[in-house]
Design an enzyme around this catalytic site. Sequence first.
Site, PDB file in Angstrom:
ATOM      1  N   ASN A  92     -61.216 -27.456  28.098  1.00 50.65           N
ATOM      2  CA  ASN A  92     -59.950 -27.687  27.406  1.00 50.65           C
ATOM      3  C   ASN A  92     -58.855 -27.748  28.466  1.00 50.65           C
ATOM      4  O   ASN A  92     -58.413 -26.725  28.969  1.00 50.65           O
ATOM      5  CB  ASN A  92     -59.691 -26.539  26.412  1.00 50.65           C
ATOM      6  CG  ASN A  92     -58.351 -26.691  25.705  1.00 50.65           C
ATOM      7  OD1 ASN A  92     -57.704 -27.737  25.815  1.00 50.65           O
ATOM      8  ND2 ASN A  92     -57.950 -25.658  24.993  1.00 50.65           N
ATOM      9  N   TRP A  93     -58.470 -28.976  28.776  1.00 54.59           N
ATOM     10  CA  TRP A  93     -57.482 -29.153  29.856  1.00 54.59           C
ATOM     11  C   TRP A  93     -56.060 -28.788  29.411  1.00 54.59           C
ATOM     12  O   TRP A  93     -55.167 -28.686  30.226  1.00 54.59           O
ATOM     13  CB  TRP A  93     -57.490 -30.612  30.335  1.00 54.59           C
ATOM     14  CG  TRP A  93     -58.703 -30.973  31.154  1.00 54.59           C
ATOM     15  CD1 TRP A  93     -59.807 -30.201  31.403  1.00 54.59           C
ATOM     16  CD2 TRP A  93     -58.929 -32.212  31.831  1.00 54.59           C
ATOM     17  NE1 TRP A  93     -60.695 -30.888  32.191  1.00 54.59           N
ATOM     18  CE2 TRP A  93     -60.176 -32.128  32.466  1.00 54.59           C
ATOM     19  CE3 TRP A  93     -58.184 -33.391  31.969  1.00 54.59           C
ATOM     20  CZ2 TRP A  93     -60.711 -33.170  33.233  1.00 54.59           C
ATOM     21  CZ3 TRP A  93     -58.711 -34.429  32.719  1.00 54.59           C
ATOM     22  CH2 TRP A  93     -59.959 -34.319  33.345  1.00 54.59           C
ATOM     23  N   LYS A  94     -55.856 -28.673  28.109  1.00 53.76           N
ATOM     24  CA  LYS A  94     -54.512 -28.392  27.561  1.00 53.76           C
ATOM     25  C   LYS A  94     -53.517 -29.429  28.092  1.00 53.76           C
ATOM     26  O   LYS A  94     -53.904 -30.583  28.305  1.00 53.76           O
ATOM     27  CB  LYS A  94     -54.102 -26.952  27.894  1.00 53.76           C
ATOM     28  CG  LYS A  94     -55.194 -25.955  27.487  1.00 53.76           C
ATOM     29  CD  LYS A  94     -54.767 -24.522  27.534  1.00 53.76           C
ATOM     30  CE  LYS A  94     -55.948 -23.647  27.096  1.00 53.76           C
ATOM     31  NZ  LYS A  94     -55.617 -22.239  27.053  1.00 53.76           N
ATOM     32  N   HIS A 150     -56.862 -24.891  17.600  1.00 56.35           N
ATOM     33  CA  HIS A 150     -56.765 -24.009  18.760  1.00 56.35           C
ATOM     34  C   HIS A 150     -55.630 -23.004  18.523  1.00 56.35           C
ATOM     35  O   HIS A 150     -54.616 -23.343  17.893  1.00 56.35           O
ATOM     36  CB  HIS A 150     -56.488 -24.836  20.019  1.00 56.35           C
ATOM     37  CG  HIS A 150     -56.590 -24.027  21.265  1.00 56.35           C
ATOM     38  ND1 HIS A 150     -55.558 -23.228  21.700  1.00 56.35           N
ATOM     39  CD2 HIS A 150     -57.600 -23.843  22.138  1.00 56.35           C
ATOM     40  CE1 HIS A 150     -55.944 -22.596  22.804  1.00 56.35           C
ATOM     41  NE2 HIS A 150     -57.182 -22.952  23.089  1.00 56.35           N
ATOM     42  N   GLU A 189     -53.310 -22.003  20.288  1.00 56.46           N
ATOM     43  CA  GLU A 189     -51.977 -22.438  20.744  1.00 56.46           C
ATOM     44  C   GLU A 189     -51.331 -23.369  19.713  1.00 56.46           C
ATOM     45  O   GLU A 189     -50.109 -23.388  19.561  1.00 56.46           O
ATOM     46  CB  GLU A 189     -52.101 -23.108  22.123  1.00 56.46           C
ATOM     47  CG  GLU A 189     -52.366 -22.060  23.209  1.00 56.46           C
ATOM     48  CD  GLU A 189     -53.166 -22.548  24.390  1.00 56.46           C
ATOM     49  OE1 GLU A 189     -53.288 -23.766  24.608  1.00 56.46           O
ATOM     50  OE2 GLU A 189     -53.690 -21.672  25.128  1.00 56.46           O
ATOM     51  N   GLU A 235     -62.387 -17.713  19.895  1.00 59.54           N
ATOM     52  CA  GLU A 235     -61.507 -17.480  21.037  1.00 59.54           C
ATOM     53  C   GLU A 235     -60.531 -16.350  20.711  1.00 59.54           C
ATOM     54  O   GLU A 235     -59.491 -16.596  20.079  1.00 59.54           O
ATOM     55  CB  GLU A 235     -60.712 -18.746  21.356  1.00 59.54           C
ATOM     56  CG  GLU A 235     -61.561 -19.931  21.714  1.00 59.54           C
ATOM     57  CD  GLU A 235     -60.786 -20.924  22.577  1.00 59.54           C
ATOM     58  OE1 GLU A 235     -61.201 -21.157  23.713  1.00 59.54           O
ATOM     59  OE2 GLU A 235     -59.748 -21.411  22.123  1.00 59.54           O
ATOM     60  N   GLY A 277     -56.273 -17.222  28.659  1.00 62.64           N
ATOM     61  CA  GLY A 277     -55.324 -17.375  29.758  1.00 62.64           C
ATOM     62  C   GLY A 277     -54.809 -16.060  30.304  1.00 62.64           C
ATOM     63  O   GLY A 277     -53.829 -16.036  31.052  1.00 62.64           O
ATOM     64  N   SER A 337     -60.809 -16.899  28.959  1.00 61.32           N
ATOM     65  CA  SER A 337     -61.038 -16.496  30.356  1.00 61.32           C
ATOM     66  C   SER A 337     -62.503 -16.587  30.774  1.00 61.32           C
ATOM     67  O   SER A 337     -62.987 -15.737  31.519  1.00 61.32           O
ATOM     68  CB  SER A 337     -60.469 -15.100  30.613  1.00 61.32           C
ATOM     69  OG  SER A 337     -59.066 -15.098  30.397  1.00 61.32           O
ATOM     70  N   GLY A 396     -60.630 -23.048  29.426  1.00 59.43           N
ATOM     71  CA  GLY A 396     -59.314 -23.558  29.784  1.00 59.43           C
ATOM     72  C   GLY A 396     -59.142 -23.616  31.294  1.00 59.43           C
ATOM     73  O   GLY A 396     -59.629 -24.529  31.968  1.00 59.43           O
ATOM     74  N   GLY A 397     -58.466 -22.625  31.835  1.00 57.94           N
ATOM     75  CA  GLY A 397     -58.098 -22.598  33.258  1.00 57.94           C
ATOM     76  C   GLY A 397     -59.210 -22.996  34.216  1.00 57.94           C
ATOM     77  O   GLY A 397     -59.008 -23.858  35.097  1.00 57.94           O
TER      78      GLY A 397
HETATM   79  P1  PGA Z   1     -58.761 -19.938  29.163  1.00 57.43           P
HETATM   80  O1  PGA Z   1     -58.467 -20.840  27.865  1.00 57.43           O
HETATM   81  O2  PGA Z   1     -60.190 -20.246  29.579  1.00 57.43           O
HETATM   82  O3  PGA Z   1     -57.770 -20.400  30.188  1.00 57.43           O
HETATM   83  O4  PGA Z   1     -58.591 -18.528  28.763  1.00 57.43           O
HETATM   84  C1  PGA Z   1     -59.438 -21.011  26.868  1.00 57.43           C
HETATM   85  C2  PGA Z   1     -58.872 -21.856  25.759  1.00 57.43           C
HETATM   86  O5  PGA Z   1     -57.705 -21.699  25.413  1.00 57.43           O
HETATM   87  O6  PGA Z   1     -59.594 -22.699  25.185  1.00 57.43           O
END
Ligand code: PGA
Length: 253
Positions: free
Chosen positions: A9-11, A97, A99, A169, A175, A215, A236-237
């Site tokens: 997930n590149w966001k 998601h 967010e 999640e 994050g 994470s 994500g990250g």
């Molecule tokens: P993260 O994000 O790996 O940076 O914690 C995961 C996500 O939001 O899908």
Amino acid sequence: MRKQIAAANWKMNCTYKQAESLLDDILNTQVELKNHQLVIFAVPYPFLIMANSEVADEDNYFVAAQNCYHQKSGAYTGEVSAEMLQSIGLHHCLVGHSERREHFNENNATLSQKVNMCLESELTPIFCCGESLSIREAGTQNDYVEVQLRESLFHLSEVDIQRVIIAYEPIWAIGTGKTATTAQTQEMHAHLRLVLEKKYGSLIANNISILYGGSVKASNAAELFSCPDVDGGLVGGASLIAADFISIIKSLK
Ligand code: PGA
């Protein structure tokens, strides 16, 4: 065997050039996937066509959108429909998601419509659920995610529920560098599967991939993915660093 999935997930990250070179770095490594293993890149809208053409010749590599609108078409300036995504050759889309729930007020009812839009357009929804820190501290996380599933997914038929991928999640782990322990992860994934089983039966529940997100890193992916009810991760990250994401792909069961 259930599909085991490494989803990136590149966001809202990367320019076009950075996106191209990140994909090249990952794809040039040519990690051979087994039949039951998939890699999915959820990239920003402007990169979807480019990314999808990059993975076109790679078996079991896919590109996903990070969102779609809950209506079919019409006067919704700035929105993107599931049908549009399908029309450029996509097969997957993230839905709900945390967010999006937090910053764009998406709720379980709208998300059930998004799931429908995806399925109508032959897109596999990657449906995200998960609790906040206060809910975890109150100890009510199991009920909370159960309601998320009930209100957004349980209208689906036995056939359609099997077209959904679920991503658990916990918001407190996204994050933050704070990962759920393997015990917490397995416990929640087993709970989600039980909730699915009660509604759809064990054959169907055992067929649905449940990813963990929050994470996930190169250093903890193998341990998390080794949990019996964890079928890979939504990352994500660490998915923005080619070497790390490659190592996460290699950690799939
Ligand atoms: P993260 O994000 O790996 O940076 O914690 C995961 C996500 O939001 O899908």
